[in-house]
Every structure is written in C-alpha cells, then in structure tokens.
Write an enzyme that holds these catalytic residues in place. Structure first.
Site, PDB file in Angstrom:
ATOM      1  N   CYS A 192       0.855  -1.196   0.000  1.00 45.56           N
ATOM      2  CA  CYS A 192       0.000   0.000   0.000  1.00 45.56           C
ATOM      3  C   CYS A 192       0.887   1.242   0.000  1.00 45.56           C
ATOM      4  O   CYS A 192       1.996   1.237   0.522  1.00 45.56           O
ATOM      5  CB  CYS A 192      -0.888  -0.010   1.248  1.00 45.56           C
ATOM      6  SG  CYS A 192      -1.868   1.479   1.496  1.00 45.56           S
ATOM      7  N   SER A 248       0.654   3.805   1.729  1.00 42.76           N
ATOM      8  CA  SER A 248       0.915   4.371   3.065  1.00 42.76           C
ATOM      9  C   SER A 248       2.231   3.883   3.657  1.00 42.76           C
ATOM     10  O   SER A 248       2.866   4.589   4.435  1.00 42.76           O
ATOM     11  CB  SER A 248      -0.229   4.031   4.013  1.00 42.76           C
ATOM     12  OG  SER A 248      -1.423   4.592   3.523  1.00 42.76           O
ATOM     13  N   HIS A 265       4.851   6.129   2.379  1.00 45.89           N
ATOM     14  CA  HIS A 265       4.938   7.398   3.130  1.00 45.89           C
ATOM     15  C   HIS A 265       5.861   7.248   4.335  1.00 45.89           C
ATOM     16  O   HIS A 265       6.576   8.180   4.698  1.00 45.89           O
ATOM     17  CB  HIS A 265       3.548   7.847   3.607  1.00 45.89           C
ATOM     18  CG  HIS A 265       2.669   8.332   2.496  1.00 45.89           C
ATOM     19  ND1 HIS A 265       1.294   8.390   2.602  1.00 45.89           N
ATOM     20  CD2 HIS A 265       2.965   8.775   1.256  1.00 45.89           C
ATOM     21  CE1 HIS A 265       0.794   8.849   1.471  1.00 45.89           C
ATOM     22  NE2 HIS A 265       1.780   9.091   0.639  1.00 45.89           N
ATOM     23  N   HIS A 303       0.681  -2.868   6.917  1.00 41.64           N
ATOM     24  CA  HIS A 303      -0.505  -2.616   7.749  1.00 41.64           C
ATOM     25  C   HIS A 303      -1.744  -3.219   7.097  1.00 41.64           C
ATOM     26  O   HIS A 303      -2.856  -2.862   7.464  1.00 41.64           O
ATOM     27  CB  HIS A 303      -0.678  -1.106   7.929  1.00 41.64           C
ATOM     28  CG  HIS A 303      -0.920  -0.417   6.627  1.00 41.64           C
ATOM     29  ND1 HIS A 303       0.111  -0.090   5.770  1.00 41.64           N
ATOM     30  CD2 HIS A 303      -2.063  -0.073   6.006  1.00 41.64           C
ATOM     31  CE1 HIS A 303      -0.399   0.444   4.682  1.00 41.64           C
ATOM     32  NE2 HIS A 303      -1.714   0.460   4.782  1.00 41.64           N
ATOM     33  N   CYS A 310      -7.087  -3.135   4.516  1.00 41.82           N
ATOM     34  CA  CYS A 310      -6.857  -1.710   4.210  1.00 41.82           C
ATOM     35  C   CYS A 310      -7.667  -1.273   2.996  1.00 41.82           C
ATOM     36  O   CYS A 310      -8.652  -0.559   3.132  1.00 41.82           O
ATOM     37  CB  CYS A 310      -5.373  -1.379   4.023  1.00 41.82           C
ATOM     38  SG  CYS A 310      -5.114   0.381   3.672  1.00 41.82           S
TER      39      CYS A 310
HETATM   40  C1  CXF Z   1      -3.062   4.295   6.662  1.00 39.37           C
HETATM   41  C2  CXF Z   1      -3.540   5.388   7.499  1.00 39.37           C
HETATM   42  C3  CXF Z   1      -2.403   6.090   8.165  1.00 39.37           C
HETATM   43  C4  CXF Z   1      -1.528   5.151   8.895  1.00 39.37           C
HETATM   44  C5  CXF Z   1      -1.124   3.996   8.081  1.00 39.37           C
HETATM   45  C6  CXF Z   1      -2.257   3.306   7.415  1.00 39.37           C
HETATM   46  N1  CXF Z   1      -4.152   3.707   6.042  1.00 39.37           N
HETATM   47  C7  CXF Z   1      -4.139   3.126   4.869  1.00 39.37           C
HETATM   48  O1  CXF Z   1      -3.292   3.078   4.048  1.00 39.37           O
HETATM   49 ZN    ZN Z   2      -2.997   1.066   3.385  1.00 41.66          ZN
END
Ligand code: CXF
Ligand code: ZN
Length: 366
Positions: free
Chosen positions: A40, A42, A45, A61, A168
């Site tokens: 994902c 995220s 990030h 996650h 997710c």
């Molecule tokens: C994220 C939301 C922020 C923290 C990590 C997971 N959700 C989906 O990608």
């Molecule tokens: Zn995610």
C-alpha cells in the site's frame, strides 16, 4: 522465537530483510503467522519519512494470517483461526469507541503512532534493541504480536491474500461509499483515482445502487479496469473532468464525489465536481501539514458537504466478515484486485512496481 522481517533502518533506503526475535503474546495479545501482506502507498509514506514513525521499523498494515498462539485472557480467538489484521486496534471503552468510531480511538491513536505496544515496549527485538511496528501491525514479517481485537476472525474458505486486502484497501474504499458517504440507490458518484482504493470505492458505490458511477484516472489503462469493477463511465483525468461530470449529471455535478489519491489539487477539482448540496468525501491521504484550498465562500452558498473518511468508517469486527461474505457471493471482485504477488525478499521490487502506477494491489505471500 526468530523470524524474518523487512526492516526500514533509515528513511529513503530499501527495506532490509533481517532475522529478529519476536516474543510470545502477553495477556490480551495474539501471535499471528502472517500469510499475506498488501503493498500500500501508506507504507511508502513511512519510507519517505512523511508519516513520523520511529526507526527502525517493520512496515506493513494490510495483512491476514493464522493465529499461532494466544496470551492469557484471550477469549475470542484460538490457534488455527484465520484472521484479517486491523491497523486500528482500539480500546473499546473511550469516548469514540463508545460512539462506534473505533477508527478515532483516543487510547490507541498515540499508541499506534509510537510504533510500540500500549505498555510502551516492543515484542520484537534485534540484537536486544527494540524494533518498531507500523500502526500496531508490522506485517512485512513472518509473525506479528498484536492486541486481540486487531486480529479479526474470518471464515476459512477464502484465500488469505484476498483476506489481507480487506484490512486496508477494501475497508477504506468500500467503507467510504457504504458507511462514510452512505451512498443511496440512484445517486450519482464520481471517483477520482482508480487504484487499489478507488476501485473499491467504485465497487462500494455500485453495491449501494449508485448510477452513474464515473471513474477518473490519469492512466488510460485503468479505464477498462474501472469498467470491469462496475464503473458506468470513465474519464481520462485532464482539465475537462468537472465539465464532463456535470454533463453526465444534469449539469449539476455529482451527488457524491470521492478523492482517493491524496493530492491537494485533485481534492480541489473534486470539490468543483460536487453538485451544490452534494458531498465530497476525502479518502486519499495527503501529507500531514499540506494545505488544500477549499473555498468557504462557495461552501456556504452551495451547502456542499466535505467529509473525511478514515478506514472507511468501518467497525472491523462487524465489517471485515461482511466484506468477505460479499466477496464469496461474487459481489466484490477481490481476486481481480491482486495484480502481482511477491515473496518477502522481493519487497523492494514490489514497491518499485507500485511506484510505476501499477494497477490495483501487489501482495507479499509468505
Ligand atoms: C493508513 C492510514 C495512516 C496510517 C497507516 C495506514 N491507512 C491506509 O493506508
Ligand atoms: Zn494502506
């Protein structure tokens, strides 16, 4: 016990596959053998240092697996149970939990950001030093130790790679349409972004009976895919999408517009594509500290509603099994969402592929 895990040691460096120690579950915790973990944006990030997690950290996650052992007092799970992991463990008792908003749990929000367990310690160590986990999970690893309620029991007759996505992308997307926005039959929907989350918003809107369902993306290869997932119309993302959406919705704009990418400029365009009195639902995550320019003068005069949607407003214990049943009865196309599978050792390759704008979802299978 020892296990292999993908560790991020420094921001903007590749994941490193290493052997670490993982403790048995303590009271109220379970240890899950991870079977599949989704790729994902995220997690990326976190790699880029935009998510403020401490290092070293195990990302991941979106996962599913099989309960391996349970700690004292665990009553809802036993070894052998299949589970989808929730990246929002919650206390069940605070102001938000009591109001059916476990995604905002005030006890766990700081815990999940800390990269540690609620008691401030880690269950995972490397050479005696604690290793952090992302959002209470860290499923780019062979095992996770997590609070009981972050492991949601599911039926055993679904593939665990599909079950992982429920943790997710599916919850975030389908939930945004079904629960956050509460799309009604016959309402018009436009979805900006037709990736893993956007396609799930499309499916959620279709399940709610929306018509038309318009998917917009910069990648023209996604147009056909969006139609396969139920979009009635697709638009190539350029300067004309607002006019085209208006043309498809009686000149007014869509009843519901969703932004699934997390780009400020796209959120602003999505606002323009929303009809007066309609609802813009913000699903994509923009970086913390960024600023979207949404005009108060117009919001007041048009009564447009702007909603945030985090984790699709789902209740994991209730909704993960619902989504999995919808998949089993053919109403959610989740096999088709898996666009590539990788081993843990191939994780850097998997992220490189994602960054090229890969369609739908890559999944690590253990
Ligand atoms: C994220 C939301 C922020 C923290 C990590 C997971 N959700 C989906 O990608
Ligand atoms: Zn995610």
């Amino acid at each position: 016990m020892q296990m292999r895990a993908a560790i991020l040691n420094e921001f903007n460096t590749p994941f490193s596959i290493e052997t670490v120690d993982i403790a048995p579950p303590q009271a109220g915790e379970v240890r899950v053998k991870v079977a599949a973990a989704g790729i994902c944006h995220s997690d990326w990030h976190v790699v880029e240092g935009l998510s403020y997690f401490p290092l070293p950290i195990i990302c991941g996650h979106e996962g599913a697996g099989v309960v391996e052992s349970v700690g004292a007092g665990v009553s809802s799970l036993q070894p052998g149970d299949h589970v989808t992991l929730s990246f929002r463990a919650n206390c069940g008792k605070c102001y938000y939990c009591q109001r059916d908003k476990p995604n905002l749990c005030e006890v766990y929000t700081p815990v999940l950001r800390s990269g540690l367990m609620a008691d401030g310690s880690s269950r995972i160590h490397r050479d005696g030093e604690p290793v952090h986990i992302m959002t209470g999970l860290g499923c780019f690893a062979e095992y996770v130790v997590i609070p009981e309620n972050a492991a949601v029991p599911i039926r055993k007759d679904v593939p665990l790679n599909v079950a992982a996505l429920v943790g997710c992308a599916v919850s975030t997307g389908v939930g945004a349409a079904m629960y956050t926005a509460d799309v009604r039959p016959g309402e018009s929907v436009a979805v900006y972004g037709a990736g893993g989350v956007g396609l799930n918003i499309v499916m959620g809107a279709v399940l709610c009976g929306a018509d038309p369902v318009i998917a917009i993306d910069t990648n023209s290869s996604k147009m056909e895919i969006a139609r396969e997932f139920g979009a009635s119309h697709t638009l190539y993302s350029d300067d004309s999408t607002v006019e085209k959406i208006q043309a498809l919705t009686g000149g007014r704009g869509a009843d519901h517009v969703f932004e699934s990418v997390g780009l400020e400029a796209l959120q602003e365009t999505a606002f323009d594509a929303t009809r007066p009195g309609g609802t813009l639902t913000l699903v994509g995550l923009t970086p913390v500290g960024s600023g979207t320019n949404l005009p108060g003068a117009i919001i007041t005069r048009t009564e447009k509603v702007i909603r945030g949607s985090f984790y699709g407003s789902v209740l994991p214990q209730r909704d993960f099994p619902v989504f999995i049943d919808l998949y089993r009865s053919g109403k959610l196309r989740l096999d088709e969402l898996v666009s590539g599978t990788y081993t843990l050792e191939q994780i850097n390759e998997a992220y490189a592929k994602m960054l090229t704008g890969e369609v739908a979802r890559g999944v690590i299978e253990f």
